[in-house]
Design a protein around this motif. Structure first.
Motif, PDB file in Angstrom:
ATOM      1  N   VAL A 106       0.845  -1.205   0.000  1.00 36.51           N
ATOM      2  CA  VAL A 106       0.000   0.000   0.000  1.00 36.51           C
ATOM      3  C   VAL A 106       0.878   1.252   0.000  1.00 36.51           C
ATOM      4  CG1 VAL A 106      -1.649   1.341   1.372  1.00 36.51           C
ATOM      5  CG2 VAL A 106      -1.984  -1.117   1.079  1.00 36.51           C
ATOM      6  N   PHE A 107       1.906   1.275   0.831  1.00 38.60           N
ATOM      7  CA  PHE A 107       2.819   2.417   0.872  1.00 38.60           C
ATOM      8  C   PHE A 107       3.502   2.605  -0.483  1.00 38.60           C
ATOM      9  CE2 PHE A 107       7.074   4.137   1.278  1.00 38.60           C
ATOM     10  CZ  PHE A 107       6.805   5.363   1.846  1.00 38.60           C
ATOM     11  N   LEU A 108       3.945   1.508  -1.093  1.00 38.69           N
ATOM     12  CA  LEU A 108       4.615   1.611  -2.389  1.00 38.69           C
ATOM     13  C   LEU A 108       3.674   2.181  -3.455  1.00 38.69           C
ATOM     14  CD1 LEU A 108       6.663  -1.717  -2.462  1.00 38.69           C
ATOM     15  CD2 LEU A 108       7.517   0.607  -2.063  1.00 38.69           C
ATOM     16  N   ARG A 109       2.407   1.807  -3.393  1.00 42.72           N
ATOM     17  CA  ARG A 109       1.444   2.326  -4.370  1.00 42.72           C
ATOM     18  C   ARG A 109       1.184   3.818  -4.149  1.00 42.72           C
ATOM     19  NH1 ARG A 109      -1.480  -2.470  -6.389  1.00 42.72           N
ATOM     20  NH2 ARG A 109       0.280  -3.704  -7.107  1.00 42.72           N
ATOM     21  N   VAL A 110       1.111   4.246  -2.903  1.00 41.15           N
ATOM     22  CA  VAL A 110       0.942   5.684  -2.613  1.00 41.15           C
ATOM     23  C   VAL A 110       2.181   6.450  -3.075  1.00 41.15           C
ATOM     24  CG1 VAL A 110       0.755   7.385  -0.752  1.00 41.15           C
ATOM     25  CG2 VAL A 110      -0.682   5.332  -0.725  1.00 41.15           C
ATOM     26  N   ALA A 111       3.360   5.908  -2.779  1.00 39.92           N
ATOM     27  CA  ALA A 111       4.603   6.546  -3.218  1.00 39.92           C
ATOM     28  C   ALA A 111       4.669   6.594  -4.740  1.00 39.92           C
ATOM     29  CB  ALA A 111       5.808   5.812  -2.640  1.00 39.92           C
ATOM     30  N   ALA A 112       4.156   5.560  -5.408  1.00 44.71           N
ATOM     31  CA  ALA A 112       4.132   5.551  -6.871  1.00 44.71           C
ATOM     32  C   ALA A 112       3.258   6.688  -7.396  1.00 44.71           C
ATOM     33  CB  ALA A 112       3.618   4.209  -7.385  1.00 44.71           C
ATOM     34  N   GLY A 113       2.118   6.899  -6.770  1.00 51.02           N
ATOM     35  CA  GLY A 113       1.252   7.999  -7.188  1.00 51.02           C
ATOM     36  C   GLY A 113       1.921   9.348  -7.010  1.00 51.02           C
ATOM     37  N   ALA A 171       5.176   9.899  -6.919  1.00 52.71           N
ATOM     38  CA  ALA A 171       6.279   9.980  -7.890  1.00 52.71           C
ATOM     39  C   ALA A 171       5.745  10.304  -9.278  1.00 52.71           C
ATOM     40  CB  ALA A 171       7.070   8.673  -7.898  1.00 52.71           C
ATOM     41  N   MET A 172       4.587   9.760  -9.617  1.00 50.74           N
ATOM     42  CA  MET A 172       3.970  10.048 -10.917  1.00 50.74           C
ATOM     43  C   MET A 172       3.610  11.537 -11.010  1.00 50.74           C
ATOM     44  SD  MET A 172       2.883   8.845 -13.844  1.00 50.74           S
ATOM     45  CE  MET A 172       2.667   7.097 -13.641  1.00 50.74           C
ATOM     46  N   ILE A 173       3.008  12.067  -9.953  1.00 52.53           N
ATOM     47  CA  ILE A 173       2.647  13.490  -9.943  1.00 52.53           C
ATOM     48  C   ILE A 173       3.898  14.355 -10.045  1.00 52.53           C
ATOM     49  CG2 ILE A 173       1.718  15.329  -8.471  1.00 52.53           C
ATOM     50  CD1 ILE A 173      -0.304  13.191  -7.441  1.00 52.53           C
ATOM     51  N   LYS A 174       4.936  13.988  -9.296  1.00 54.85           N
ATOM     52  CA  LYS A 174       6.176  14.754  -9.324  1.00 54.85           C
ATOM     53  C   LYS A 174       6.835  14.688 -10.705  1.00 54.85           C
ATOM     54  CE  LYS A 174      10.456  15.139  -6.721  1.00 54.85           C
ATOM     55  NZ  LYS A 174      11.502  14.148  -6.720  1.00 54.85           N
ATOM     56  N   GLY A 175       6.834  13.520 -11.310  1.00 49.83           N
ATOM     57  CA  GLY A 175       7.409  13.384 -12.646  1.00 49.83           C
ATOM     58  C   GLY A 175       6.639  14.189 -13.682  1.00 49.83           C
ATOM     59  N   LEU A 176       5.313  14.153 -13.601  1.00 50.19           N
ATOM     60  CA  LEU A 176       4.506  14.941 -14.537  1.00 50.19           C
ATOM     61  C   LEU A 176       4.691  16.441 -14.318  1.00 50.19           C
ATOM     62  CD1 LEU A 176       1.249  12.807 -14.611  1.00 50.19           C
ATOM     63  CD2 LEU A 176       3.026  12.971 -16.377  1.00 50.19           C
ATOM     64  N   TYR A 177       4.894  16.831 -13.064  1.00 53.85           N
ATOM     65  CA  TYR A 177       5.178  18.242 -12.772  1.00 53.85           C
ATOM     66  C   TYR A 177       6.474  18.681 -13.475  1.00 53.85           C
ATOM     67  CZ  TYR A 177       6.911  22.276 -10.219  1.00 53.85           C
ATOM     68  OH  TYR A 177       7.432  23.503  -9.899  1.00 53.85           O
ATOM     69  N   HIS A 178       7.504  17.843 -13.372  1.00 56.57           N
ATOM     70  CA  HIS A 178       8.771  18.198 -14.025  1.00 56.57           C
ATOM     71  C   HIS A 178       8.635  18.190 -15.550  1.00 56.57           C
ATOM     72  CE1 HIS A 178      11.296  18.638 -10.523  1.00 56.57           C
ATOM     73  NE2 HIS A 178      10.810  17.511 -10.026  1.00 56.57           N
ATOM     74  N   LEU A 181      10.500  14.160   2.015  1.00 53.92           N
ATOM     75  CA  LEU A 181      11.243  13.038   1.443  1.00 53.92           C
ATOM     76  C   LEU A 181      11.937  12.210   2.524  1.00 53.92           C
ATOM     77  CD1 LEU A 181      12.725  14.677  -1.769  1.00 53.92           C
ATOM     78  CD2 LEU A 181      10.972  12.905  -1.633  1.00 53.92           C
ATOM     79  N   VAL A 182      12.491  12.862   3.523  1.00 51.66           N
ATOM     80  CA  VAL A 182      13.112  12.117   4.626  1.00 51.66           C
ATOM     81  C   VAL A 182      12.061  11.286   5.354  1.00 51.66           C
ATOM     82  CG1 VAL A 182      14.262  12.365   6.872  1.00 51.66           C
ATOM     83  CG2 VAL A 182      15.076  13.665   4.901  1.00 51.66           C
ATOM     84  N   ALA A 183      10.883  11.844   5.564  1.00 52.45           N
ATOM     85  CA  ALA A 183       9.799  11.096   6.220  1.00 52.45           C
ATOM     86  C   ALA A 183       9.366   9.906   5.369  1.00 52.45           C
ATOM     87  CB  ALA A 183       8.616  12.019   6.497  1.00 52.45           C
ATOM     88  N   MET A 184       9.277  10.086   4.064  1.00 51.11           N
ATOM     89  CA  MET A 184       8.881   8.968   3.199  1.00 51.11           C
ATOM     90  C   MET A 184       9.945   7.877   3.164  1.00 51.11           C
ATOM     91  SD  MET A 184       6.607  10.400   0.091  1.00 51.11           S
ATOM     92  CE  MET A 184       6.382   8.727  -0.424  1.00 51.11           C
ATOM     93  N   LEU A 219       7.646   1.242  -8.451  1.00 45.38           N
ATOM     94  CA  LEU A 219       6.967   1.204  -7.158  1.00 45.38           C
ATOM     95  C   LEU A 219       5.585   0.582  -7.280  1.00 45.38           C
ATOM     96  CD1 LEU A 219       7.913   4.719  -5.754  1.00 45.38           C
ATOM     97  CD2 LEU A 219       8.692   2.512  -4.879  1.00 45.38           C
ATOM     98  N   TRP A 220       4.857   0.913  -8.347  1.00 44.37           N
ATOM     99  CA  TRP A 220       3.522   0.362  -8.515  1.00 44.37           C
ATOM    100  C   TRP A 220       3.577  -1.161  -8.664  1.00 44.37           C
ATOM    101  CZ3 TRP A 220      -1.016   2.589  -7.684  1.00 44.37           C
ATOM    102  CH2 TRP A 220      -2.155   1.869  -8.028  1.00 44.37           C
ATOM    103  N   LEU A 221       4.607  -1.644  -9.339  1.00 46.55           N
ATOM    104  CA  LEU A 221       4.776  -3.090  -9.503  1.00 46.55           C
ATOM    105  C   LEU A 221       5.336  -3.760  -8.249  1.00 46.55           C
ATOM    106  CD1 LEU A 221       6.317  -3.191 -13.095  1.00 46.55           C
ATOM    107  CD2 LEU A 221       3.977  -3.775 -12.413  1.00 46.55           C
ATOM    108  N   ALA A 222       5.748  -2.964  -7.280  1.00 44.75           N
ATOM    109  CA  ALA A 222       6.397  -3.452  -6.065  1.00 44.75           C
ATOM    110  C   ALA A 222       7.658  -4.237  -6.401  1.00 44.75           C
ATOM    111  CB  ALA A 222       5.437  -4.282  -5.210  1.00 44.75           C
ATOM    112  N   ALA A 223       8.338  -3.810  -7.456  1.00 43.75           N
ATOM    113  CA  ALA A 223       9.579  -4.443  -7.876  1.00 43.75           C
ATOM    114  C   ALA A 223      10.744  -3.865  -7.063  1.00 43.75           C
ATOM    115  CB  ALA A 223       9.818  -4.192  -9.359  1.00 43.75           C
ATOM    116  N   PRO A 224      11.726  -4.687  -6.736  1.00 46.54           N
ATOM    117  CA  PRO A 224      12.869  -4.171  -5.974  1.00 46.54           C
ATOM    118  C   PRO A 224      13.578  -3.016  -6.680  1.00 46.54           C
ATOM    119  CG  PRO A 224      12.886  -6.566  -5.991  1.00 46.54           C
ATOM    120  CD  PRO A 224      11.803  -6.134  -6.932  1.00 46.54           C
TER     121      PRO A 224
END
Length: 149
Positions: A34-41, A43-50, A129-132, A90-95
């Motif tokens: 669940v955490f990895l999926r939230v982090a993926a979301g 990261a997706m928003i941050k990537g689209l922002y850039h 980021l440190v908290a995540m 992250l969404w795939l939960a791949a290492p």
């Protein structure tokens, strides 16, 4: 000889087995996913922002991508690519997804702290980021302790 588990080499390398992560499953491994999926979301928003900065969306005339310094352009393209790649992993939960995400997060912290002329220093980004990263390490350690030896 045949593999007693019935899984071939391809199945053993699969990053996520859907049957292992049922919604009704409790435990730290489920919370890690669940955490990895939230982090993926995020990261997706941050990537689209850039990428929006690279494409010039919302930029006033004379303040687009080509008007910025070379260091800003380089950092923006780097984060535009690495954040979207990390989001998929992250969404795939791949290492490898966690490795790419940690690389991008640590790099953003370094850019914010040691190179404030690029983006400026935003303490909320560093603290977030440190908290995540801390939350990821917590969930990963707890999930690893839960696994049979």
């Amino acid at each position: 000889m045949s593999d007693p588990s019935g899984a071939g080499p391809i199945e053993q390398l699969a990053p996520v087995h859907a049957e292992d992560y049922r919604p009704d499953r409790e435990g730290w491994a489920w919370w890690l996913v669940v955490f990895l999926r939230v982090a993926a979301g995020l990261a997706m928003i941050k990537g689209l922002y850039h990428w929006s900065a690279v494409c010039g969306f919302g930029a006033r005339p004379g303040e687009g991508f080509d008007a910025q310094s070379l260091s800003w352009q380089t950092a923006t393209v780097f984060f535009a690519v690495i954040d979207l790649v990390a989001a998929v992993g992250l969404w795939l939960a791949a290492p490898w997804g966690a490795v790419v995400w940690l690389t991008g997060s640590v790099t953003m912290i370094v850019v914010q702290v040691f190179f404030p002329l690029i983006y400026g220093f935003h303490w909320i980004v560093v603290v977030g980021l440190v908290a995540m990263i801390g939350a990821y390490l917590f969930f990963a350690v707890m999930a690893a302790r839960e696994q049979p030896a």
